[in-house]
Design a protein around this motif. Sequence first.
Motif, short mmCIF file in Angstrom:
data_model
loop_
_atom_site.label_atom_id
_atom_site.label_comp_id
_atom_site.label_asym_id
_atom_site.label_seq_id
_atom_site.Cartn_x
_atom_site.Cartn_y
_atom_site.Cartn_z
N GLU A 46 0.84 -1.20 0.00
CA GLU A 46 0.00 0.00 0.00
C GLU A 46 0.88 1.25 0.00
O GLU A 46 0.62 2.21 -0.74
N LEU A 47 1.91 1.22 0.83
CA LEU A 47 2.83 2.36 0.91
C LEU A 47 3.55 2.57 -0.42
O LEU A 47 3.68 3.70 -0.90
N ALA A 48 3.99 1.49 -1.05
CA ALA A 48 4.66 1.59 -2.35
C ALA A 48 3.70 2.18 -3.39
O ALA A 48 4.11 3.00 -4.22
N GLY A 49 2.46 1.76 -3.35
CA GLY A 49 1.46 2.31 -4.28
C GLY A 49 1.28 3.81 -4.07
O GLY A 49 1.21 4.57 -5.04
N LYS A 50 1.21 4.23 -2.80
CA LYS A 50 1.06 5.66 -2.52
C LYS A 50 2.29 6.43 -2.99
O LYS A 50 2.17 7.53 -3.54
N ALA A 51 3.47 5.86 -2.77
CA ALA A 51 4.70 6.52 -3.20
C ALA A 51 4.74 6.65 -4.72
O ALA A 51 5.11 7.69 -5.26
N LYS A 52 4.34 5.57 -5.42
CA LYS A 52 4.30 5.63 -6.89
C LYS A 52 3.32 6.70 -7.37
O LYS A 52 3.61 7.45 -8.29
N GLU A 53 2.16 6.73 -6.73
CA GLU A 53 1.15 7.72 -7.12
C GLU A 53 1.66 9.13 -6.86
O GLU A 53 1.47 10.04 -7.67
N GLY A 54 2.32 9.33 -5.71
CA GLY A 54 2.89 10.65 -5.40
C GLY A 54 3.95 11.04 -6.42
O GLY A 54 3.98 12.17 -6.89
N ALA A 55 4.81 10.10 -6.78
CA ALA A 55 5.85 10.37 -7.77
C ALA A 55 5.23 10.68 -9.12
O ALA A 55 5.68 11.57 -9.84
N ARG A 56 4.19 9.95 -9.49
CA ARG A 56 3.50 10.18 -10.76
C ARG A 56 2.87 11.57 -10.78
O ARG A 56 2.94 12.30 -11.78
N THR A 57 2.27 11.95 -9.65
CA THR A 57 1.65 13.28 -9.55
C THR A 57 2.70 14.38 -9.71
O THR A 57 2.51 15.33 -10.47
N VAL A 58 3.82 14.22 -9.00
CA VAL A 58 4.89 15.22 -9.10
C VAL A 58 5.44 15.25 -10.53
O VAL A 58 5.68 16.32 -11.09
#
Length: 131
Positions: A46-58
């Motif tokens: 879940e944390l990895a997914g959130k990190a990926k989503e945050g990186a994608r957003t940035v």
Amino acid sequence: MKTMKDQSKLLAAILVGAAAGAVLGLLFAPGSGEETRGSLAGYADELAGKAKEGARTVSDQIKEYGNNVYEKAKSKFGSAAEDMYNYRDGVSDEIRSEGNNLANEAQDQVNRAKSKVKGAADDVNDSIQEA
């Protein structure tokens, strides 16, 4: 819209919070080791997914910012080039007009000189005929 600095802070806060949650989860886990490891694996996913989503957003925001900067620069350069061409055309028209004025004035001077020479020649001719 959040700035990139705000996004970075948010991503860092999420990661720190996730790490703290994992440590606390291990310390106070009521289940067996296997259950805890399974929970941690799910939490890590879940944390990895959130990190990926945050990186994608940035990443998307960086691309959008870059495109906006490019379009603004392109627009300003186009406007500057058009202003330069308009100025050049205006100067060319002024030079052409001034050249025409000078040519007309020179022709007028030539015509006046011709008229004076003809008048003088007529006076000389009249004087010769009277004599």
